[in-house]
Design an enzyme around this catalytic site. Structure first.
Site, PDB file in Angstrom:
ATOM      1  N   GLY A 172       0.620  -1.302  -0.171  1.00  0.00           N
ATOM      2  CA  GLY A 172       0.112  -0.059  -0.291  1.00  0.00           C
ATOM      3  C   GLY A 172       0.808   1.195  -0.557  1.00  0.00           C
ATOM      4  N   ALA A 209      -2.902  -0.070   7.226  1.00  0.00           N
ATOM      5  CA  ALA A 209      -4.443  -0.190   7.473  1.00  0.00           C
ATOM      6  C   ALA A 209      -5.058  -0.222   7.518  1.00  0.00           C
ATOM      7  CB  ALA A 209      -4.353  -1.062   9.139  1.00  0.00           C
ATOM      8  N   GLY A 254      -6.503  -4.920   3.529  1.00  0.00           N
ATOM      9  CA  GLY A 254      -6.965  -5.633   2.026  1.00  0.00           C
ATOM     10  C   GLY A 254      -7.637  -4.606   0.920  1.00  0.00           C
ATOM     11  N   GLY A 255      -7.305  -3.453   1.719  1.00  0.00           N
ATOM     12  CA  GLY A 255      -7.720  -2.413   0.006  1.00  0.00           C
ATOM     13  C   GLY A 255      -7.027  -3.042  -0.951  1.00  0.00           C
ATOM     14  N   GLU A 273      -0.961 -10.612   3.164  1.00  0.00           N
ATOM     15  CA  GLU A 273      -0.538  -9.701   4.655  1.00  0.00           C
ATOM     16  C   GLU A 273      -0.574 -10.638   5.535  1.00  0.00           C
ATOM     17  OE1 GLU A 273      -1.132  -5.764   2.279  1.00  0.00           O
ATOM     18  OE2 GLU A 273      -2.909  -6.503   3.352  1.00  0.00           O
TER      19      GLU A 273
END
Ligand code: 5RP
Length: 222
Positions: A33, A87, A99-100, A107
């Site tokens: 991310g 997160a 999980g975006g 992960e």
């Protein structure tokens, strides 16, 4: 301070937290991310202090290699000292929704294999009750409709993430309008639906510490 500046600050704070504990033969876990990317960029300055990293996604593996950090397969790495990742939401007990970026299964595996999970976020990710962010669920493609029906029966609203195939070849359902009052039980319950690979709740293995970036500085929450 912009959100990007806060992400950079918390990525640097995570490096500051682990730098003195790095060892030549140590392998660490690295998440996925935009905040994890800020951590990777800051980590590059210490790449000679440790052996390398296990990546939670193909994208992270590529970024680690780009900055000169060796990438290891988890099967040959053994137990990892740290896992550093972002997160989408966290609560007061350090339970997370992740999980975006669709990397939730890897992960969760890397977090499980790590002794210490350091979660890095900006202040927008803090909530009292998890569920405002739609809960990502990785599903075997042929089970998509079946799993969606089971989730709808829980009063959630599952939405198929169009055009998204995970690194494991699966699809993502994002469940909207949840109010997750018992994250540990809900995580286990969803994982028991046949066809679910994993869900984005990190409650049975929450973060050990959250570093939260604010305009006034980075707060350490335990
Ligand atoms: C990817 C994730 C990310 O950690 C989460 O989506 C947060 O991302 P960002 O740091 O870009 O806000 O779980 O699957």
């Amino acid at each position: 301070m912009t959100q990007d500046e806060m992400k950079k600050a918390v990525g640097q704070a995570a490096v500051d937290m682990i730098r003195s504990r790095l060892e030549k033969d140590m392998i660490i876990g690295v998440g996925t991310g935009s905040t994890a990317n800020c951590f990777i960029d800051a980590l590059a300055s210490c790449r000679d202090l440790f052996a390398g990293a296990v990546a939670s996604s193909e994208a992270t593996a590529e970024r680690l290699r780009q900055v000169g950090i060796e990438v290891f397969d988890l099967n040959s790495a053994g137990s990892l000292a740290f896992y550093i990742d972002g997160a989408d939401e966290f609560d007061g007990a350090l339970n997370l929704i992740k999980g975006g970026g669709a990397a939730l299964t890897r992960e969760k595996i890397v977090a499980a294999a790590s002794k210490e999970f350091i979660c890095i976020v900006d202040q927008s990710k803090r909530v009292d009750v998890l569920g405002r962010f739609p809960l990502p669920i990785e599903v075997i493609p042929m089970a998509r409709s079946y799993v969606a029906r089971q989730l709808a029966a829980l009063d959630g609203q599952p939405v198929y993430r169009e055009g998204c195939i995970t690194d494991n070849g699966n699809i993502i359902l994002d469940v909207h309008h949840l109010e997750i009052l018992d994250p540990k039980a809900f995580e286990r319950f969803i994982n028991n639906i046949v066809g679910v690979v994993t869900n984005g709740l990190f409650a049975n293995r929450p973060a050990d510490v959250v570093l939260m970036s604010t305009p006034a500085g980075v707060e350490e929450i335990r």
